[in-house]
Design a protein around this motif. Sequence first.
Motif, PDB file in Angstrom:
ATOM      1  N   PRO A  60       0.828  -1.210   0.000  1.00  0.00           N
ATOM      2  CA  PRO A  60       0.000   0.000   0.000  1.00  0.00           C
ATOM      3  C   PRO A  60       0.862   1.259   0.000  1.00  0.00           C
ATOM      4  O   PRO A  60       1.965   1.288   0.550  1.00  0.00           O
ATOM      5  CB  PRO A  60      -0.803  -0.114   1.291  1.00  0.00           C
ATOM      6  CG  PRO A  60      -0.087  -1.088   2.120  1.00  0.00           C
ATOM      7  CD  PRO A  60       0.674  -1.990   1.211  1.00  0.00           C
ATOM      8  N   LEU A  62       0.030   4.204   1.356  1.00  0.00           N
ATOM      9  CA  LEU A  62      -0.051   4.875   2.649  1.00  0.00           C
ATOM     10  C   LEU A  62       0.068   3.866   3.785  1.00  0.00           C
ATOM     11  O   LEU A  62      -0.525   2.790   3.732  1.00  0.00           O
ATOM     12  CB  LEU A  62      -1.387   5.620   2.782  1.00  0.00           C
ATOM     13  CG  LEU A  62      -1.623   6.786   1.828  1.00  0.00           C
ATOM     14  CD1 LEU A  62      -3.006   7.364   2.048  1.00  0.00           C
ATOM     15  CD2 LEU A  62      -0.574   7.855   1.993  1.00  0.00           C
ATOM     16  N   ASP A  64      -0.361   2.930   8.019  1.00  0.00           N
ATOM     17  CA  ASP A  64      -1.430   3.171   8.992  1.00  0.00           C
ATOM     18  C   ASP A  64      -1.320   4.577   9.579  1.00  0.00           C
ATOM     19  O   ASP A  64      -2.327   5.247   9.811  1.00  0.00           O
ATOM     20  CB  ASP A  64      -1.373   2.136  10.108  1.00  0.00           C
ATOM     21  CG  ASP A  64      -1.776   0.754   9.613  1.00  0.00           C
ATOM     22  OD1 ASP A  64      -2.517   0.686   8.614  1.00  0.00           O
ATOM     23  OD2 ASP A  64      -1.353  -0.233  10.225  1.00  0.00           O
ATOM     24  N   ARG A  67      -2.676   7.050   7.161  1.00  0.00           N
ATOM     25  CA  ARG A  67      -4.148   7.009   7.139  1.00  0.00           C
ATOM     26  C   ARG A  67      -4.737   7.754   8.334  1.00  0.00           C
ATOM     27  O   ARG A  67      -5.753   8.430   8.207  1.00  0.00           O
ATOM     28  CB  ARG A  67      -4.625   5.559   7.144  1.00  0.00           C
ATOM     29  CG  ARG A  67      -4.436   4.868   5.827  1.00  0.00           C
ATOM     30  CD  ARG A  67      -5.110   3.508   5.806  1.00  0.00           C
ATOM     31  NE  ARG A  67      -4.655   2.767   4.662  1.00  0.00           N
ATOM     32  CZ  ARG A  67      -3.638   1.910   4.671  1.00  0.00           C
ATOM     33  NH1 ARG A  67      -2.991   1.672   5.796  1.00  0.00           N
ATOM     34  NH2 ARG A  67      -3.272   1.281   3.575  1.00  0.00           N
ATOM     35  N   LYS A  71      -7.226  10.960   8.274  1.00  0.00           N
ATOM     36  CA  LYS A  71      -8.487  11.056   9.021  1.00  0.00           C
ATOM     37  C   LYS A  71      -8.551  12.352   9.819  1.00  0.00           C
ATOM     38  O   LYS A  71      -9.602  12.989   9.911  1.00  0.00           O
ATOM     39  CB  LYS A  71      -8.629   9.871   9.981  1.00  0.00           C
ATOM     40  CG  LYS A  71      -9.136   8.622   9.355  1.00  0.00           C
ATOM     41  CD  LYS A  71      -9.341   7.581  10.440  1.00  0.00           C
ATOM     42  CE  LYS A  71      -9.761   6.266   9.904  1.00  0.00           C
ATOM     43  NZ  LYS A  71      -9.957   5.268  10.962  1.00  0.00           N
ATOM     44  N   THR A 101      -5.506   8.546  -4.989  1.00  0.00           N
ATOM     45  CA  THR A 101      -5.132   7.726  -3.837  1.00  0.00           C
ATOM     46  C   THR A 101      -5.824   8.219  -2.581  1.00  0.00           C
ATOM     47  O   THR A 101      -6.323   7.428  -1.779  1.00  0.00           O
ATOM     48  CB  THR A 101      -3.600   7.755  -3.642  1.00  0.00           C
ATOM     49  OG1 THR A 101      -2.987   7.292  -4.846  1.00  0.00           O
ATOM     50  CG2 THR A 101      -3.177   6.879  -2.484  1.00  0.00           C
ATOM     51  N   ARG A 104      -9.453   7.228  -2.690  1.00  0.00           N
ATOM     52  CA  ARG A 104      -9.604   5.795  -2.447  1.00  0.00           C
ATOM     53  C   ARG A 104      -9.458   5.470  -0.968  1.00  0.00           C
ATOM     54  O   ARG A 104     -10.247   4.693  -0.415  1.00  0.00           O
ATOM     55  CB  ARG A 104      -8.553   5.038  -3.252  1.00  0.00           C
ATOM     56  CG  ARG A 104      -8.734   3.549  -3.243  1.00  0.00           C
ATOM     57  CD  ARG A 104      -7.665   2.799  -4.024  1.00  0.00           C
ATOM     58  NE  ARG A 104      -7.345   3.361  -5.308  1.00  0.00           N
ATOM     59  CZ  ARG A 104      -6.162   3.906  -5.621  1.00  0.00           C
ATOM     60  NH1 ARG A 104      -5.190   3.948  -4.751  1.00  0.00           N
ATOM     61  NH2 ARG A 104      -5.943   4.384  -6.832  1.00  0.00           N
ATOM     62  N   GLU A 105      -8.489   6.092  -0.310  1.00  0.00           N
ATOM     63  CA  GLU A 105      -8.286   5.843   1.122  1.00  0.00           C
ATOM     64  C   GLU A 105      -9.434   6.393   1.956  1.00  0.00           C
ATOM     65  O   GLU A 105      -9.824   5.798   2.954  1.00  0.00           O
ATOM     66  CB  GLU A 105      -6.957   6.463   1.585  1.00  0.00           C
ATOM     67  CG  GLU A 105      -5.739   5.778   1.010  1.00  0.00           C
ATOM     68  CD  GLU A 105      -5.594   4.342   1.432  1.00  0.00           C
ATOM     69  OE1 GLU A 105      -6.025   3.993   2.551  1.00  0.00           O
ATOM     70  OE2 GLU A 105      -5.050   3.547   0.641  1.00  0.00           O
ATOM     71  N   LYS A 108     -12.197   3.939   1.720  1.00  0.00           N
ATOM     72  CA  LYS A 108     -11.934   2.706   2.472  1.00  0.00           C
ATOM     73  C   LYS A 108     -12.343   2.831   3.932  1.00  0.00           C
ATOM     74  O   LYS A 108     -12.706   1.841   4.558  1.00  0.00           O
ATOM     75  CB  LYS A 108     -10.451   2.344   2.401  1.00  0.00           C
ATOM     76  CG  LYS A 108     -10.042   1.672   1.130  1.00  0.00           C
ATOM     77  CD  LYS A 108      -8.586   1.280   1.191  1.00  0.00           C
ATOM     78  CE  LYS A 108      -8.115   0.702  -0.119  1.00  0.00           C
ATOM     79  NZ  LYS A 108      -6.675   0.398  -0.090  1.00  0.00           N
TER      80      LYS A 108
END
Length: 132
Positions: A60, A62, A64, A67, A71, A101, A104-105, A108
Amino acid sequence: MCDLSDFKRGQIVGAQLTGVSVTQTAELLNISRATVSIVIITYTKHGKTSSVKRNRGRNPKLSDRDRRTLKIIVARQHKTTATKMTAELNTHLRNPVSIKTVRREIHKVNIHRKATIVKPLITDTNAKLRKK
């Protein structure tokens, strides 16, 4: 080789352990000699017939931590565009990512955005006309 079932691989190893040659094993199981050799070599090197690391795919982009940063950016600026979120995220990353990207994240983690509809303000004249 990867389309062989674990049972077939076991048969190949079993035939090898009983002393059957590679050619005879290939003819018996209707498999190519190269496949039989690869299974036997894998068994002698690693002691197992199947590989756990199969079909892992691309790593991946990115992590954790990235991510979580994304957020936080989304939570802090919930009415911003994906372009602005990408620009802010790229300031925190070593390798920049694309807008696609980021979108997409975001999807998810079940954050879905919709464009807000620009509504014109109701002026006094418009309010009077609506009442009529």
